[in-house]
Design a protein around this motif. Structure first.
Motif, mmCIF file in Angstrom:
data_model
loop_
_atom_site.group_PDB
_atom_site.id
_atom_site.type_symbol
_atom_site.label_atom_id
_atom_site.label_comp_id
_atom_site.label_asym_id
_atom_site.label_seq_id
_atom_site.Cartn_x
_atom_site.Cartn_y
_atom_site.Cartn_z
ATOM 1 N N GLY A 1 0.796 -1.219 0.000
ATOM 2 C CA GLY A 1 0.000 0.000 0.000
ATOM 3 C C GLY A 1 0.830 1.271 0.000
ATOM 4 N N VAL A 2 1.859 1.269 -0.798
ATOM 5 C CA VAL A 2 2.798 2.392 -0.848
ATOM 6 C C VAL A 2 2.332 3.360 -1.939
ATOM 7 C CG1 VAL A 2 5.233 3.001 -1.049
ATOM 8 C CG2 VAL A 2 4.607 0.780 -0.168
ATOM 9 N N HIS A 3 1.519 4.342 -1.557
ATOM 10 C CA HIS A 3 0.912 5.238 -2.542
ATOM 11 C C HIS A 3 1.157 6.723 -2.285
ATOM 12 C CE1 HIS A 3 -1.844 1.635 -2.791
ATOM 13 N NE2 HIS A 3 -1.277 1.702 -3.974
ATOM 14 N N ARG A 4 1.769 7.063 -1.178
ATOM 15 C CA ARG A 4 1.964 8.470 -0.822
ATOM 16 C C ARG A 4 3.295 8.969 -1.380
ATOM 17 N NH1 ARG A 4 1.729 10.375 5.390
ATOM 18 N NH2 ARG A 4 -0.152 9.130 5.212
ATOM 19 N N LEU A 5 3.240 9.952 -2.266
ATOM 20 C CA LEU A 5 4.448 10.549 -2.827
ATOM 21 C C LEU A 5 5.039 11.494 -1.786
ATOM 22 C CD1 LEU A 5 6.318 11.025 -5.293
ATOM 23 C CD2 LEU A 5 4.772 12.906 -5.924
ATOM 24 N N VAL A 6 6.224 11.160 -1.268
ATOM 25 C CA VAL A 6 6.808 11.957 -0.185
ATOM 26 C C VAL A 6 8.107 12.663 -0.561
ATOM 27 C CG1 VAL A 6 5.699 10.666 1.663
ATOM 28 C CG2 VAL A 6 7.938 9.918 0.831
ATOM 29 N N TYR A 7 8.705 12.287 -1.697
ATOM 30 C CA TYR A 7 9.978 12.907 -2.088
ATOM 31 C C TYR A 7 10.202 12.703 -3.578
ATOM 32 C CZ TYR A 7 14.912 14.063 -2.308
ATOM 33 O OH TYR A 7 16.113 14.636 -2.638
ATOM 34 N N THR A 8 10.679 13.733 -4.252
ATOM 35 C CA THR A 8 11.007 13.611 -5.676
ATOM 36 C C THR A 8 12.303 14.342 -5.998
ATOM 37 O OG1 THR A 8 9.812 15.609 -6.357
ATOM 38 C CG2 THR A 8 8.573 13.539 -6.354
ATOM 39 N N GLU A 9 12.931 13.887 -7.041
ATOM 40 C CA GLU A 9 14.061 14.579 -7.655
ATOM 41 C C GLU A 9 13.841 14.506 -9.155
ATOM 42 O OE1 GLU A 9 17.497 13.375 -4.373
ATOM 43 O OE2 GLU A 9 17.705 12.687 -6.439
ATOM 44 N N THR A 10 14.295 15.531 -9.865
ATOM 45 C CA THR A 10 14.121 15.590 -11.316
ATOM 46 C C THR A 10 15.481 15.597 -11.997
ATOM 47 O OG1 THR A 10 12.109 16.885 -11.004
ATOM 48 C CG2 THR A 10 13.081 16.913 -13.194
ATOM 49 N N TYR A 11 15.577 14.821 -13.066
ATOM 50 C CA TYR A 11 16.810 14.741 -13.844
ATOM 51 C C TYR A 11 16.485 14.890 -15.318
ATOM 52 C CZ TYR A 11 18.938 13.142 -9.567
ATOM 53 O OH TYR A 11 19.382 13.081 -8.273
ATOM 54 N N GLU A 12 17.385 15.523 -16.043
ATOM 55 C CA GLU A 12 17.223 15.687 -17.494
ATOM 56 C C GLU A 12 17.535 14.391 -18.240
ATOM 57 O OE1 GLU A 12 16.182 18.342 -19.336
ATOM 58 O OE2 GLU A 12 15.640 19.285 -17.438
ATOM 59 N N ARG A 13 18.516 13.653 -17.738
ATOM 60 C CA ARG A 13 18.975 12.448 -18.444
ATOM 61 C C ARG A 13 18.595 11.199 -17.661
ATOM 62 N NH1 ARG A 13 25.052 13.697 -18.900
ATOM 63 N NH2 ARG A 13 25.022 11.453 -18.901
ATOM 64 N N ALA A 14 18.133 10.189 -18.396
ATOM 65 C CA ALA A 14 17.706 8.928 -17.784
ATOM 66 C C ALA A 14 18.849 8.250 -17.043
ATOM 67 C CB ALA A 14 17.124 8.002 -18.845
ATOM 68 N N ASP A 15 20.060 8.295 -17.586
ATOM 69 C CA ASP A 15 21.183 7.622 -16.930
ATOM 70 C C ASP A 15 21.487 8.240 -15.570
ATOM 71 O OD1 ASP A 15 22.132 9.886 -18.428
ATOM 72 O OD2 ASP A 15 24.184 9.141 -18.245
ATOM 73 N N GLU A 16 21.297 9.540 -15.436
ATOM 74 C CA GLU A 16 21.505 10.193 -14.142
ATOM 75 C C GLU A 16 20.438 9.752 -13.142
ATOM 76 O OE1 GLU A 16 21.298 14.267 -15.362
ATOM 77 O OE2 GLU A 16 23.466 14.439 -15.553
ATOM 78 N N ALA A 17 19.197 9.659 -13.609
ATOM 79 C CA ALA A 17 18.094 9.226 -12.743
ATOM 80 C C ALA A 17 18.301 7.786 -12.288
ATOM 81 C CB ALA A 17 16.764 9.365 -13.470
ATOM 82 N N ILE A 18 18.733 6.940 -13.176
ATOM 83 C CA ILE A 18 18.976 5.531 -12.845
ATOM 84 C C ILE A 18 20.110 5.408 -11.830
ATOM 85 C CG2 ILE A 18 19.800 3.328 -13.786
ATOM 86 C CD1 ILE A 18 18.233 4.131 -16.392
ATOM 87 N N ALA A 19 21.171 6.167 -12.040
ATOM 88 C CA ALA A 19 22.302 6.143 -11.097
ATOM 89 C C ALA A 19 21.862 6.599 -9.709
ATOM 90 C CB ALA A 19 23.437 7.022 -11.618
ATOM 91 N N ARG A 20 21.042 7.652 -9.652
ATOM 92 C CA ARG A 20 20.567 8.148 -8.357
ATOM 93 C C ARG A 20 19.635 7.133 -7.689
ATOM 94 N NH1 ARG A 20 21.472 10.844 -3.724
ATOM 95 N NH2 ARG A 20 19.735 12.184 -3.138
ATOM 96 N N GLU A 21 18.765 6.513 -8.472
ATOM 97 C CA GLU A 21 17.875 5.484 -7.934
ATOM 98 C C GLU A 21 18.692 4.358 -7.298
ATOM 99 O OE1 GLU A 21 14.423 2.381 -9.440
ATOM 100 O OE2 GLU A 21 16.060 2.916 -10.786
ATOM 101 N N LYS A 22 19.695 3.893 -7.991
ATOM 102 C CA LYS A 22 20.546 2.824 -7.467
ATOM 103 C C LYS A 22 21.261 3.262 -6.192
ATOM 104 C CE LYS A 22 21.224 0.431 -11.826
ATOM 105 N NZ LYS A 22 22.183 0.013 -12.863
ATOM 106 N N GLN A 23 21.723 4.511 -6.178
ATOM 107 C CA GLN A 23 22.394 5.040 -4.995
ATOM 108 C C GLN A 23 21.443 5.054 -3.801
ATOM 109 O OE1 GLN A 23 23.081 9.287 -4.908
ATOM 110 N NE2 GLN A 23 25.088 8.971 -3.932
ATOM 111 N N LEU A 24 20.243 5.591 -3.999
ATOM 112 C CA LEU A 24 19.275 5.683 -2.903
ATOM 113 C C LEU A 24 18.850 4.308 -2.404
ATOM 114 C CD1 LEU A 24 16.999 8.623 -4.115
ATOM 115 C CD2 LEU A 24 18.657 8.651 -2.234
#
Length: 88
Positions: free
Chosen positions: A38-61
């Motif tokens: 039941g994980v439906h509450r958006l509590v934190y976001t970050e925005t990236y221009e490039r997909a590779d940067e977003a993927i790297a940050r996701e893996k880091q987090l």
């Protein structure tokens, strides 16, 4: 980052359409993990221009300790309110 509630279950993912992905999760079409916990509450976001940067940050987090993730959320959203109403 999604949460089930304050200090509840956390989910980290990336998408190119946050609004669409939230709708999928809330309609049971997202990941099985989100549906199960039941994980439906958006509590934190970050925005990236490039997909590779977003993927790297996701893996880091995802490697971070839970306490670090909670600190990150509470730095900008101490009440753990659902941020989805801010999406345009």
């Amino acid at each position: 980052m999604l949460a089930s509630r304050r200090h509840g279950t956390l989910y980290i993912g990336i998408t190119n359409s946050l609004q669409k992905r939230l709708e999928e999760h809330r309609n049971g079409k997202g990941s099985k993990f989100v549906k199960r916990y039941g994980v439906h509450r958006l509590v934190y976001t970050e925005t990236y221009e490039r997909a590779d940067e977003a993927i790297a940050r996701e893996k880091q987090l995802k490697r971070w300790k839970r306490d670090w993730k909670i600190e990150l959320i509470e730095r900008d959203n101490p009440e753990w309110r659902d941020l989805s109403d801010l999406l345009v």
